[in-house]
Design an enzyme around this catalytic site. Sequence first.
Site, short mmCIF file in Angstrom:
data_model
loop_
_atom_site.label_atom_id
_atom_site.label_comp_id
_atom_site.label_asym_id
_atom_site.label_seq_id
_atom_site.Cartn_x
_atom_site.Cartn_y
_atom_site.Cartn_z
N ASP A 41 6.80 4.04 3.54
CA ASP A 41 6.88 5.16 4.46
C ASP A 41 8.35 5.27 4.91
O ASP A 41 9.17 5.85 4.20
CB ASP A 41 5.92 4.85 5.61
CG ASP A 41 5.70 5.99 6.57
OD1 ASP A 41 5.84 7.14 6.15
OD2 ASP A 41 5.38 5.74 7.75
N ASP A 101 -5.16 1.70 6.81
CA ASP A 101 -6.09 1.67 7.93
C ASP A 101 -5.91 2.81 8.90
O ASP A 101 -4.83 3.40 9.01
CB ASP A 101 -5.93 0.36 8.71
CG ASP A 101 -4.58 0.30 9.43
OD1 ASP A 101 -3.54 0.41 8.76
OD2 ASP A 101 -4.58 0.17 10.67
N ASP A 135 0.81 -1.21 0.00
CA ASP A 135 0.00 0.00 0.00
C ASP A 135 0.85 1.27 0.00
O ASP A 135 0.62 2.18 -0.78
CB ASP A 135 -1.00 0.02 1.18
CG ASP A 135 -0.35 -0.24 2.54
OD1 ASP A 135 0.88 -0.48 2.60
OD2 ASP A 135 -1.07 -0.20 3.55
#
Length: 185
Positions: free
Chosen positions: A106, A162, A103
């Site tokens: 980071d 999420d 996803d």
Amino acid sequence: MQDYQDVLAEILIDTASLQKRVAELGKQISDDYRGEDLLLICILRGGVPFMVDLSRHISVPHMMDFMAVSSYGVGKRESSGSARVTLDLQMDIRDHNVLLVEDIVDSGHTIAAVLQMLGTRQPKSLKVCALLDKPERREAHVPIDYLGFTIPNKFVFGYGLDLDEYHRNLNFVGVVDLDKYKPAE
Ligand code: IMP
Ligand code: MG
């Protein structure tokens, strides 16, 4: 958990933009792997909606497998220096062209750890496809071969990402309003 409307500061990437970009990535991957064997590996849980949609735009025959990694963390929303595999693959990736589907990159520690581990299993090739990249927070260098969008250093949710495990189902990527969000104790 609060309704998403109550914690949404702004929509960062809307549904149409997501679907357009995912289709483009699928086309690009199809072109690059034409005539080749392909194994998509989804990093659970955030990669699920992205991989499912992406897969439908990949026209070369391909397989799917899944793995889960947890990062040892400072806090729940921070990733720290190391990552640990909590669910390993079912398939043997040896001699397969592996494309990791994630996803977001980071700090980069998750993908760096997965690349290192899978690299030892002698895949034919090993590449990374990430929906989002937050380069401002990078600590570990990771090559991203296929990227959806570069985003600013904001906490986002939806489309796999999420908010304390909720709201992965949303068909857009939104920014969390941290003044309104009340984490459960
Ligand atoms: P990294 O190891 O720091 O690159 O962490 C990547 C993981 O952190 C992703 O797979 C996400 O699960 C999580 N993550 C990082 N940023 C966000 C965000 O803005 N929203 C939701 N999850 C995030
Ligand atoms: Mg994740």
